[in-house]
Design an enzyme around this catalytic site. Structure first.
Site, mmCIF file in Angstrom:
data_model
loop_
_atom_site.group_PDB
_atom_site.id
_atom_site.type_symbol
_atom_site.label_atom_id
_atom_site.label_comp_id
_atom_site.label_asym_id
_atom_site.label_seq_id
_atom_site.Cartn_x
_atom_site.Cartn_y
_atom_site.Cartn_z
ATOM 1 N N ASN A 8 0.859 -1.193 0.000
ATOM 2 C CA ASN A 8 0.000 0.000 0.000
ATOM 3 C C ASN A 8 0.891 1.237 0.000
ATOM 4 O O ASN A 8 1.610 1.495 0.960
ATOM 5 C CB ASN A 8 -0.889 -0.051 1.255
ATOM 6 C CG ASN A 8 -1.765 1.185 1.408
ATOM 7 O OD1 ASN A 8 -1.827 2.030 0.524
ATOM 8 N ND2 ASN A 8 -2.438 1.287 2.556
ATOM 9 N N LYS A 10 -0.109 4.265 0.089
ATOM 10 C CA LYS A 10 -0.781 5.405 0.750
ATOM 11 C C LYS A 10 -0.661 6.647 -0.144
ATOM 12 O O LYS A 10 -0.746 6.503 -1.356
ATOM 13 C CB LYS A 10 -0.225 5.605 2.163
ATOM 14 C CG LYS A 10 -0.375 4.314 2.992
ATOM 15 C CD LYS A 10 -0.122 4.494 4.455
ATOM 16 C CE LYS A 10 -0.441 3.190 5.184
ATOM 17 N NZ LYS A 10 -0.153 3.236 6.605
ATOM 18 N N HIS A 97 -9.589 1.755 5.885
ATOM 19 C CA HIS A 97 -8.298 1.813 6.591
ATOM 20 C C HIS A 97 -8.433 2.768 7.777
ATOM 21 O O HIS A 97 -9.169 3.764 7.685
ATOM 22 C CB HIS A 97 -7.218 2.306 5.619
ATOM 23 C CG HIS A 97 -5.830 2.126 6.143
ATOM 24 N ND1 HIS A 97 -5.302 2.964 7.091
ATOM 25 C CD2 HIS A 97 -4.886 1.192 5.894
ATOM 26 C CE1 HIS A 97 -4.069 2.561 7.385
ATOM 27 N NE2 HIS A 97 -3.797 1.480 6.674
ATOM 28 N N GLU A 154 -5.674 -4.583 11.215
ATOM 29 C CA GLU A 154 -4.683 -3.517 11.151
ATOM 30 C C GLU A 154 -4.736 -2.702 12.435
ATOM 31 O O GLU A 154 -5.399 -1.660 12.475
ATOM 32 C CB GLU A 154 -5.011 -2.609 9.960
ATOM 33 C CG GLU A 154 -4.844 -3.282 8.628
ATOM 34 C CD GLU A 154 -3.864 -2.518 7.764
ATOM 35 O OE1 GLU A 154 -3.124 -3.153 7.041
ATOM 36 O OE2 GLU A 154 -3.822 -1.277 7.861
ATOM 37 N N GLY A 160 2.961 1.756 10.937
ATOM 38 C CA GLY A 160 4.070 2.695 10.760
ATOM 39 C C GLY A 160 4.873 2.969 12.009
ATOM 40 O O GLY A 160 5.625 3.944 12.063
HETATM 41 P P1 PGA Z 1 2.946 -0.021 7.762
HETATM 42 O O1 PGA Z 1 1.438 0.253 7.343
HETATM 43 O O2 PGA Z 1 3.417 -1.237 6.992
HETATM 44 O O3 PGA Z 1 3.670 1.224 7.378
HETATM 45 O O4 PGA Z 1 2.945 -0.270 9.224
HETATM 46 C C1 PGA Z 1 0.549 -0.798 7.209
HETATM 47 C C2 PGA Z 1 -0.786 -0.308 6.775
HETATM 48 O O5 PGA Z 1 -1.205 0.807 7.141
HETATM 49 O O6 PGA Z 1 -1.462 -1.034 6.046
#
Ligand code: PGA
Length: 227
Positions: A8, A10, A97, A154, A160
């Site tokens: 993803n 984003k 999300h 999630e 993150g």
């Molecule tokens: P991340 O995000 O891998 O940066 O932790 C995961 C997500 O939001 O799907």
């Protein structure tokens, strides 16, 4: 189905940067793409050129959208409806999300409507949930629609942050999902990288990766690491 591995992006990357990522990722051996179901979710504006680049490469992985309008085509300024996407080959829609909930005030009702829109148009919904609204969200989606969804656990605390969720917690959440939704696919997202991907794939049907996958070499490495 093979394990689902999704990147993803984003709100990261221009169209050119997305294409550079795709071109790099296309070096992945076909044998790996045959063993896993890989999907990439760039921004809406990059989808068309990404679709062409994937098609020209002959590589077998798909595109996902990061969101979808809860409404059909019509007077909904700014929203991307499924009809807007009709000529682009999209396999999945990431829906609900936690960042959509947090920054765009999306509700469980909105998510249920987005699921409906996706399914009406042959796009498979990946519905994101967290511990605190798991039941509320799943119960809001009709049983029939829910049976066609993939659920992504999630936890906001793991997104993150580098502080990925405990496997025991993930297993507990999968049980709760299956209690309501039956035997559907459940994946995990939140600080997944090449060091921990195998653990999560032991107990889930796939992973959703953002930060670590923004570099195509990392994403490739994570997939190569799967044992
Ligand atoms: P991340 O995000 O891998 O940066 O932790 C995961 C997500 O939001 O799907």
């Amino acid at each position: 189905m093979n394990k689902l591995i999704i990147s993803n992006f984003k709100s990261n990357k221009s169209i050119a940067e997305t294409l550079a990522w795709i071109n790099k990722f296309n070096q992945i051996p076909d044998s790996l793409l045959a063993s896993y179901e890989v999907s990439v979710a760039p921004s809406f504006v990059s989808l068309e050129s990404a679709a062409k680049a994937i098609e020209n490469s002959g590589k077998k992985y798909s595109l996902a959208v990061q969101d979808i309008s809860p409404f059909p085509s019509g007077s909904y300024t700014g929203a991307i409806s499924v009809q807007n996407l009709l000529n682009i080959k999209i396999r999945y829609a990431i829906i609900g999300h936690s960042e959509r909930r947090k920054y765009f005030h999306e509700t469980s009702q909105d998510v249920a409507m987005k699921v409906e829109q996706s399914l009406l148009n042959g796009i498979l919904p990946i519905v994101c949930i967290d511990d605190s609204y798991l039941e509320e969200q799943l119960n809001m989606i009709s049983k029939e629609n829910l049976s066609k969804c993939i659920i992504a656990f999630e936890p906001a605390s793991a997104i993150g942050t580098g502080s990925n969720a405990d496997l025991g917690v993930v297993k507990g959440v999968i049980q709760r999902v299956r209690k309501i939704a039956g035997d559907i696919k459940v994946i995990y997202g939140g600080s997944v990288d090449d060091q921990n991907i195998n653990e999560y794939l032991l107990v889930t049907d796939g992973v959703l990766i953002s930060s670590f996958s923004l570099d195509a070499s990392n994403f490739m490495r994570a997939i190569k690491t799967i044992s």
